[in-house]
Design an enzyme around this catalytic site. Structure first.
Site, PDB file in Angstrom:
ATOM      1  N   ARG A  51       0.800  -1.216   0.000  1.00 59.31           N
ATOM      2  CA  ARG A  51       0.000   0.000   0.000  1.00 59.31           C
ATOM      3  C   ARG A  51       0.839   1.274   0.000  1.00 59.31           C
ATOM      4  O   ARG A  51       0.583   2.194  -0.774  1.00 59.31           O
ATOM      5  CB  ARG A  51      -0.913   0.064   1.242  1.00 59.31           C
ATOM      6  CG  ARG A  51      -2.157  -0.722   1.146  1.00 59.31           C
ATOM      7  CD  ARG A  51      -2.502  -1.290   2.497  1.00 59.31           C
ATOM      8  NE  ARG A  51      -1.521  -2.307   2.819  1.00 59.31           N
ATOM      9  CZ  ARG A  51      -1.637  -3.577   2.426  1.00 59.31           C
ATOM     10  NH1 ARG A  51      -2.684  -3.969   1.786  1.00 59.31           N
ATOM     11  NH2 ARG A  51      -0.686  -4.456   2.703  1.00 59.31           N
ATOM     12  N   THR A  52       1.817   1.346   0.894  1.00 59.05           N
ATOM     13  CA  THR A  52       2.518   2.614   1.075  1.00 59.05           C
ATOM     14  C   THR A  52       3.272   2.979  -0.209  1.00 59.05           C
ATOM     15  O   THR A  52       3.172   4.107  -0.709  1.00 59.05           O
ATOM     16  CB  THR A  52       3.490   2.507   2.263  1.00 59.05           C
ATOM     17  OG1 THR A  52       2.762   2.015   3.384  1.00 59.05           O
ATOM     18  CG2 THR A  52       4.089   3.853   2.598  1.00 59.05           C
ATOM     19  N   LYS A  80      26.044  -4.525  -1.789  1.00 64.07           N
ATOM     20  CA  LYS A  80      27.516  -4.623  -1.925  1.00 64.07           C
ATOM     21  C   LYS A  80      28.220  -3.911  -0.772  1.00 64.07           C
ATOM     22  O   LYS A  80      29.432  -3.769  -0.782  1.00 64.07           O
ATOM     23  CB  LYS A  80      27.966  -3.965  -3.236  1.00 64.07           C
ATOM     24  CG  LYS A  80      27.336  -4.537  -4.488  1.00 64.07           C
ATOM     25  CD  LYS A  80      27.827  -3.720  -5.694  1.00 64.07           C
ATOM     26  CE  LYS A  80      26.870  -3.804  -6.848  1.00 64.07           C
ATOM     27  NZ  LYS A  80      27.080  -2.706  -7.812  1.00 64.07           N
ATOM     28  N   ARG A 101      11.294   3.734   3.137  1.00 62.36           N
ATOM     29  CA  ARG A 101      10.974   2.784   4.219  1.00 62.36           C
ATOM     30  C   ARG A 101      12.255   2.042   4.548  1.00 62.36           C
ATOM     31  O   ARG A 101      12.963   1.565   3.646  1.00 62.36           O
ATOM     32  CB  ARG A 101       9.888   1.807   3.802  1.00 62.36           C
ATOM     33  CG  ARG A 101       9.692   0.696   4.828  1.00 62.36           C
ATOM     34  CD  ARG A 101       8.474  -0.142   4.549  1.00 62.36           C
ATOM     35  NE  ARG A 101       7.253   0.605   4.822  1.00 62.36           N
ATOM     36  CZ  ARG A 101       6.037   0.077   4.772  1.00 62.36           C
ATOM     37  NH1 ARG A 101       5.876  -1.191   4.467  1.00 62.36           N
ATOM     38  NH2 ARG A 101       4.973   0.799   5.034  1.00 62.36           N
ATOM     39  N   HIS A 129       5.280   5.784  11.489  1.00 59.98           N
ATOM     40  CA  HIS A 129       4.734   5.643  10.126  1.00 59.98           C
ATOM     41  C   HIS A 129       3.793   6.833   9.924  1.00 59.98           C
ATOM     42  O   HIS A 129       2.563   6.689   9.896  1.00 59.98           O
ATOM     43  CB  HIS A 129       3.991   4.304  10.020  1.00 59.98           C
ATOM     44  CG  HIS A 129       3.708   3.860   8.618  1.00 59.98           C
ATOM     45  ND1 HIS A 129       3.827   4.664   7.509  1.00 59.98           N
ATOM     46  CD2 HIS A 129       3.279   2.643   8.140  1.00 59.98           C
ATOM     47  CE1 HIS A 129       3.497   3.974   6.423  1.00 59.98           C
ATOM     48  NE2 HIS A 129       3.167   2.742   6.789  1.00 59.98           N
TER      49      HIS A 129
HETATM   50  N1   CP Z   1      -0.014  -0.068   5.958  1.00 63.34           N
HETATM   51  C1   CP Z   1       1.140  -0.351   5.344  1.00 63.34           C
HETATM   52  O1   CP Z   1       2.189   0.223   5.657  1.00 63.34           O
HETATM   53  O2   CP Z   1       1.045  -1.298   4.359  1.00 63.34           O
HETATM   54  P1   CP Z   1       2.244  -1.776   3.445  1.00 63.34           P
HETATM   55  O3   CP Z   1       3.257  -2.466   4.355  1.00 63.34           O
HETATM   56  O4   CP Z   1       1.645  -2.706   2.442  1.00 63.34           O
HETATM   57  O5   CP Z   1       2.876  -0.553   2.822  1.00 63.34           O
END
Ligand code: CP
Length: 307
Positions: A51-52, A80, A101, A129
């Site tokens: 999603r993110t 590497k 991320r 998050h």
């Molecule tokens: N909610 C969320 O962070 O989903 P993903 O890990 O799929 O990005």
């Protein structure tokens, strides 16, 4: 170096949150706008995501920008031995915005300190998050007749490692919430978040039972996945992984405004028969992520006038 990076939801006060949610509503009315023409966003995903990453990339594309990046760090020079510092420096040569991320807590803050390019934290370990929190707040407001104030929110599952719930507590703190934290002992809310609530006078309870009384007094139930990837002791994971399962029959006496949220992905914690109830909102919640992330991108890039 100072820039408008979003590394923690704590950076945003109540007015900032409201402004971003109002802008997200504008994007929901009209998501296709040429606001990022000529701009390139880099999505650097050192941890898996559906999603993110996809909603951020869709957000950029719908705003007329372009996307570079990776979803599997094993295909990059970090495999590497290249340091995060060097990776960020390199990507800063190519992109106007970095969306990252990373499995290490604090990685987004570190990245934001070594580049002038704005960095958006798309999740750093068990820490934060923030874009998820803003889409959660957008979803709460939409499901509660436009109001965020005074809501009773049950947060259920992995409260120890769940970065979405840590950010959610900060994000909701501007709106006089009452929290019920439901978890097994091993996955209790960390002291840091409870002390934060204590300092601000936010009411909360802690319990290990997901009771009918709790379900029936809640405006929002925020279910979370027990995150296998954060455990070092797999026996402990096996003990707690199926401890709470929300089923449709448990919602029979709920409040009329109750909605079920989940950052997703789910594993077993929401039974599939909940999907067909009027309370299920987690797929719409994920859809709201697109509009909210469009608003966040404009915020960090200083793009105003979104009428
Ligand atoms: N909610 C969320 O962070 O989903 P993903 O890990 O799929 O990005």
């Amino acid at each position: 170096m100072e820039n408008k990076s979003l590394v923690s939801i704590d950076q945003y006060g109540r007015d900032d949150v409201i402004r971003i949610l109002d802008n997200a509503a504008r994007f929901e009315n009209n998501p296709n706008r040429c606001l990022l023409e000529g701009k390139i966003a880099a999505t650097l995903f050192f941890e898996p995501s559906t999603r993110t990453r996809l909603s951020f990339e869709t957000a950029v594309l719908r705003l007329g920008g372009r996307v570079i990046g990776f979803q599997d760090a094993s295909t990059t020079s970090s495999s590497k031995g290249e340091s995060l510092k060097d990776t960020i420096r390199m990507v800063s040569n190519y992109a106007d915005l970095i969306i990252m991320r990373h499995y290490l807590e604090g990685a987004a803050r570190y990245a934001s300190e070594i580049t002038n390019v704005p960095v958006i934290n798309a999740g750093d370990g068990a820490n934060q998050h923030p874009s998820q929190t803003l889409l959660d707040l957008y979803s709460i407001r939409k499901t509660q007749n436009g109001l965020l104030e005074g809501k009773t929110i049950a947060i259920v599952g992995d409260l120890k490692y769940g970065r979405t719930v840590h950010s959610l507590i900060s994000g909701m703190s501007h709106f006089n919430p009452t929290f019920h934290f439901v978890s097994p002992d091993e996955l209790r809310m960390p002291d840091e978040q409870k002390q934060f609530c204590d300092r601000l006078g936010i009411c909360y309870t802690e319990q290990d039972e997901f009771t009918p009384a709790l379900i029936n007094c809640s405006d929002i139930i925020y279910m979370t996945r027990v995150q296998r990837e954060r455990f070092t002791d797999m026996e402990e994971y096996e003990r707690v992984k199926n401890v709470y399962i929300l089923r449709a029959e448990m919602l029979e006496n709920c409040k009329p405004n109750l909605h079920i949220l989940h950052p997703l992905p789910r594993v077993t914690e929401i039974a599939y028969n909940v999907d067909d109830t009027p309370q299920a909102y987690y797929f719409e919640q994920a859809r709201n992520g697109l509009f909210t992330r469009q608003a966040i991108i404009c915020e960090v890039l200083g793009i105003n006038h979104l009428i």
